[in-house]
Design a protein around this motif. Structure first.
Motif, PDB file in Angstrom:
ATOM      1  N   ASN A  50       0.818  -1.209   0.000  1.00  0.00           N
ATOM      2  CA  ASN A  50       0.000   0.000   0.000  1.00  0.00           C
ATOM      3  C   ASN A  50       0.853   1.261   0.000  1.00  0.00           C
ATOM      4  O   ASN A  50       0.521   2.245  -0.642  1.00  0.00           O
ATOM      5  N   HIS A  51       1.979   1.228   0.707  1.00  0.00           N
ATOM      6  CA  HIS A  51       2.741   2.446   0.961  1.00  0.00           C
ATOM      7  C   HIS A  51       4.204   2.065   1.111  1.00  0.00           C
ATOM      8  O   HIS A  51       4.570   1.347   2.034  1.00  0.00           O
ATOM      9  N   PHE A 107       6.151   2.894   4.429  1.00  0.00           N
ATOM     10  CA  PHE A 107       5.361   2.483   5.586  1.00  0.00           C
ATOM     11  C   PHE A 107       6.196   2.479   6.870  1.00  0.00           C
ATOM     12  O   PHE A 107       5.809   3.063   7.888  1.00  0.00           O
ATOM     13  N   ALA A 124       4.227  11.799  -0.382  1.00  0.00           N
ATOM     14  CA  ALA A 124       3.142  10.833  -0.155  1.00  0.00           C
ATOM     15  C   ALA A 124       2.692  10.213  -1.469  1.00  0.00           C
ATOM     16  O   ALA A 124       2.420   9.004  -1.532  1.00  0.00           O
ATOM     17  N   LEU A 132       2.809   6.166  -2.349  1.00  0.00           N
ATOM     18  CA  LEU A 132       1.557   5.460  -2.654  1.00  0.00           C
ATOM     19  C   LEU A 132       1.538   4.895  -4.075  1.00  0.00           C
ATOM     20  O   LEU A 132       0.608   4.164  -4.428  1.00  0.00           O
ATOM     21  N   ARG A 134       0.884  13.810  12.015  1.00  0.00           N
ATOM     22  CA  ARG A 134       1.700  12.778  11.370  1.00  0.00           C
ATOM     23  C   ARG A 134       2.706  12.193  12.345  1.00  0.00           C
ATOM     24  O   ARG A 134       2.950  10.977  12.358  1.00  0.00           O
ATOM     25  N   ASP A 152      -0.933  10.120   8.004  1.00  0.00           N
ATOM     26  CA  ASP A 152      -0.560  11.086   6.975  1.00  0.00           C
ATOM     27  C   ASP A 152      -1.837  11.568   6.284  1.00  0.00           C
ATOM     28  O   ASP A 152      -2.423  10.864   5.464  1.00  0.00           O
ATOM     29  N   ALA A 157      -1.696  11.747   2.340  1.00  0.00           N
ATOM     30  CA  ALA A 157      -1.905  10.445   1.692  1.00  0.00           C
ATOM     31  C   ALA A 157      -3.386  10.106   1.672  1.00  0.00           C
ATOM     32  O   ALA A 157      -3.929   9.657   0.650  1.00  0.00           O
ATOM     33  N   ARG A 177      -7.516   1.247   0.533  1.00  0.00           N
ATOM     34  CA  ARG A 177      -6.241   1.835   0.930  1.00  0.00           C
ATOM     35  C   ARG A 177      -6.446   2.998   1.894  1.00  0.00           C
ATOM     36  O   ARG A 177      -5.609   3.254   2.763  1.00  0.00           O
ATOM     37  N   VAL A 216      -4.424   3.670   5.640  1.00  0.00           N
ATOM     38  CA  VAL A 216      -3.595   4.796   6.067  1.00  0.00           C
ATOM     39  C   VAL A 216      -4.220   5.573   7.229  1.00  0.00           C
ATOM     40  O   VAL A 216      -3.590   6.486   7.774  1.00  0.00           O
TER      41      VAL A 216
END
Length: 723
Positions: free
Chosen positions: A149-150, A153, A268, A272, A585, A591, A594, A606, A610
């Motif tokens: 996803n990220h 992370f 971000a 992503l 954050r 975030d 994001a 998603r 996040v």
């Protein structure tokens, strides 16, 4: 938990009846012959740093492997002896089992080991494999297959970790598929197996080296604390989604004015796996196709952004001319909310209704969501103000009858600009004139709600609250009882988590969350400002110093809050600004930028991922906060030209001059450069020249004290201009 040991190294760790004492056992006589290095047993090829590992099933989502490398000097000081289970165990000069306090000398190194190669392949490991410190690594192993996803992370989840970090290596790119390792303690029985895990890990953290003098008991305690911290940061936060993620492209309408303001957005997007297209006026700093700009965006579409009736059509034309598909559009500029929604609706892209944004950007319309009849009005001129206050037919009461004090502000505006507190009829005209001069908009007149001011941040998905937090804004100049119409509501600080009682925060959540839905919002990130009327807390000096302690939100003395209400100030249908997003954050690990982009792209699954805060539950903090934090705004001390007399930026100069404060400073950002001219006010609000985020894991009081000391100690030199 499974503990493994590399063969012919520090076998059987931790040894039975381990003591953390540095003294040698008097019961064991000294050996009759000098101790022999292990190379005498295993040959020159085993001259490498002794090591062991620890396999931990951390939670449902992750397993971890701690790998510890002890100094090579330690190995050469050891002989071998037989332990109770027959394993080879290093011993000191008189037979004691120890890992600390020994000094040896390495004459040469063996060829790199498989473990060394695995770490080096990730850009990890000490540059000198004969290092004298204890090196600790943690491999992060998701327990199920999935798609990333990220890509940042671990960087996000381990920011400001209390255990110092040397480096984080995230081995999986955004959107890619990760295949989980099928782990069992029995399978991890050799150095090759540990090296395999390092190579297959989704990420590896290299912690700062420990002192070579650390005892085994110290090391055990360190690893236990490390594991607990890892669990708090990863326990509820999936890195992967089980479903494939299609690569998407989003358009940012109105690029940010600088890299400082836009950096969090661009970073971000990269993490992503979102391709970012910027739509803005000709001449924007991101327009040139330089290598640096290409890092931040895929393309720049020069468009006339004049705010007129045709701006949405011009943006649409730019998007339709672009040869690649756009899957979402978003903005961070308040005056383009409604325009962006119109563009998204025309392209059949995810968005909230245009009417919801029109309500949010018009402070009169948003006030009417919670209005008391006769207490809110809108005037476009002083003539309209006179008519509003004139008696009705037959000398009846005017239609507007709100009691003083009042708030007057532009119906269109932001950053507390041209907002005035009015305590008498004489100043009302002054405030209306100031408000109507800004943006050519009308002025809204509304009650002043007396109570703690808060920022409430929401992440919504189809009306469901995925994340919610409250931050406390201490009183500003206009809050004072004797404030004049010229005093501003410019913020001075922000403190997280909120000190409001849990039940009052629940009132805030239900009230403001309900107003967002009432306005028509369903999905996205929202920054809402409000006051809590009838709160059981008030701002006052606390402590036992006769009222000389720090000013903070403390329980009221005597009668506690009854009939608590949350009164809306304004809705910002976007993340907090780049400055106010920092505390969230860092404090919660969420975030907002994001989340904002994922909402615009219609990425519901998603978005849920996040919106997960940390899982820290230490007493005294809101669940999910890793510490108490204080955002400090630094206003310009006077008008003039900025100077850096030491050659260092003011924030950097402060950290070097005051190392006692540097440990509390999480982030410090200077806005001005030498030679730049600053004024006391910008657009009717205070001019800021820097912001700093400070934190405390001890108490909220300590965080506030550190913030106040930072503000006092920071030296911003502004030289008055001569005529």
């Amino acid at each position: 938990m499974a503990i493994g040991v590399l063969p012919a190294q520090v076998n059987g760790w931790p040894p039975a009846n381990t003591s953390d004492s540095d003294s040698e056992s008097a019961a064991s006589p000294p050996p009759k012959t000098p101790p022999s290095p292990l190379s005498a047993v295993n040959g020159p090829s085993s001259l490498r740093r002794p090591s062991f590992w620890e396999l931990v099933p951390l939670c449902d989502l992750y397993s971890i492997v701690h790998v510890v490398l002890l100094p090579i000097s330690l190995r050469l000081s050891y002989t071998t002896s037989s332990t109770h289970n027959g394993a080879s165990t290093p011993t000191g000069p008189n037979g004691t089992t120890r890992v600390n306090g020994l000094n040896g000398h390495c004459q040469h190194l063996a060829p790199p080991t498989r473990l060394a190669g695995a770490l080096a392949g990730l850009g990890l490991g000490p540059s000198n494999w004969a290092a004298t410190g204890v090196s600790v690594f943690t491999a992060i192993l998701p327990t199920a297959d999935g798609y990333v996803n990220h890509s940042d992370f671990l960087t996000l989840r381990f920011q400001d970790c209390p255990f110092p970090i040397s480096k984080i290596q995230e081995s999986v790119g955004p959107l890619r598929r990760y295949t989980a390792c099928r782990l069992s303690p029995a399978a991890v029985s050799s150095e090759d197996a540990v090296a395999d895990l390092i190579e297959q890990a989704a990420g590896v953290i290299q912690w700062a080296d420990l002192e070579a003098s650390a005892s085994i008991l110290d090391l055990q305690r360190y690893l236990l604390g490390l594991t607990h911290e890892l669990r708090d940061r990863l326990n509820n936060a999936p890195w992967l989604t089980p479903h494939p993620i299609a690569r998407k492209r989003v358009a940012l309408i109105r690029g940010r004015p600088s890299l400082t303001a836009g950096g969090p957005v661009y970073r971000a997007a990269r993490a992503l796996g979102l391709d970012l297209v910027i739509i803005d006026d000709e001449g924007h700093w991101l327009q040139p196709d330089t290598d640096e700009n290409k890092i931040h965006r895929e393309a720049f579409l020069a468009t006339d952004m004049t705010e007129d009736s045709g701006v949405a059509d011009r943006i649409l034309a730019s998007i339709t001319r672009y040869p690649l598909p756009i899957h979402g559009v978003f903005t961070l500029s308040d005056n383009f909310f409604a325009t962006t929604a119109r563009v998204a609706a025309s392209l059949h892209l995810p968005t909230n209704p245009v009417s919801a944004f029109e309500t949010a950007v018009d402070k009169h319309r948003s006030r009417l969501l919670q209005d008391v009849p006769g207490h809110t009005a809108r005037v476009a001129s002083l003539a309209e103000l006179d008519a509003l206050l004139a008696p009705g037919p037959n000398n009846t009461q005017p239609a507007f009858n709100a009691p003083f004090p009042l708030i007057v502000k532009p119906t269109k505006g932001w950053s507390s600009e041209c907002v005035s507190k009015v305590s008498n009829p004489t100043d009302l005209a002054v405030a209306v004139r100031k408000a109507t001069s800004r943006h050519g908009s009308a002025a809204v007149i509304e009650p002043f709600f007396d109570g703690p001011e808060i920022d409430a941040n929401f992440i919504l998905l189809d009306g469901e609250i995925l994340f919610f937090e409250v931050a406390d804004e201490p009183p500003c100049r206009a809050d004072a009882d004797g404030a004049s119409v010229h005093d501003t509501f410019s913020p001075e600080a922000l403190t997280l988590p909120s000190a409001l009682p849990e039940r009052e925060q629940e009132v805030v959540r239900e009230t403001l969350g309900g107003l967002l839905v009432k306005a028509g919002f369903r999905t996205g990130v929202f920054h809402v400002e409000a006051r809590v009327v009838g709160s059981g807390c008030e701002y006052r000096a606390g402590g036992e110093e006769g009222g000389k302690g720090v000013v903070d939100l403390l329980p009221r003395e005597g009668e506690r809050g009854k009939g608590v209400e949350c009164k809306l100030i304004e809705i910002n249908a976007r993340p907090p600004g780049f400055r106010v997003s920092v505390p969230s954050r860092h404090t919660y690990g969420v975030d907002f930028f994001a989340a904002h982009m994922l909402a615009a792209a219609g990425e519901a699954e998603r978005l849920r991922l996040v919106a997960r805060p940390f899982d820290h539950t230490d007493e005294g903090r809101t669940k999910g906060a890793q510490y108490w934090s204080r955002l400090v705004y630094v206003p310009a001390p006077k008008e003039g030209v900025v100077r850096w007399p030491t050659g260092l930026a003011p924030c950097e100069e402060l950290k070097r001059r005051r190392p006692d404060l540097a440990g509390n400073i999480v982030l410090a950002v200077d806005y001005c450069v030498p030679g730049e001219r600053v004024g006391m006010f910008t657009d009717g609000a205070r001019t800021y020249v820097a912001h700093l985020l400070v934190c405390s894991r001890v108490s909220r009081k300590e965080a506030i004290e550190a913030g106040e000391e930072v503000l006092r100690a920071l030296k911003i030199e502004v030289e008055e201009e001569t005529a």
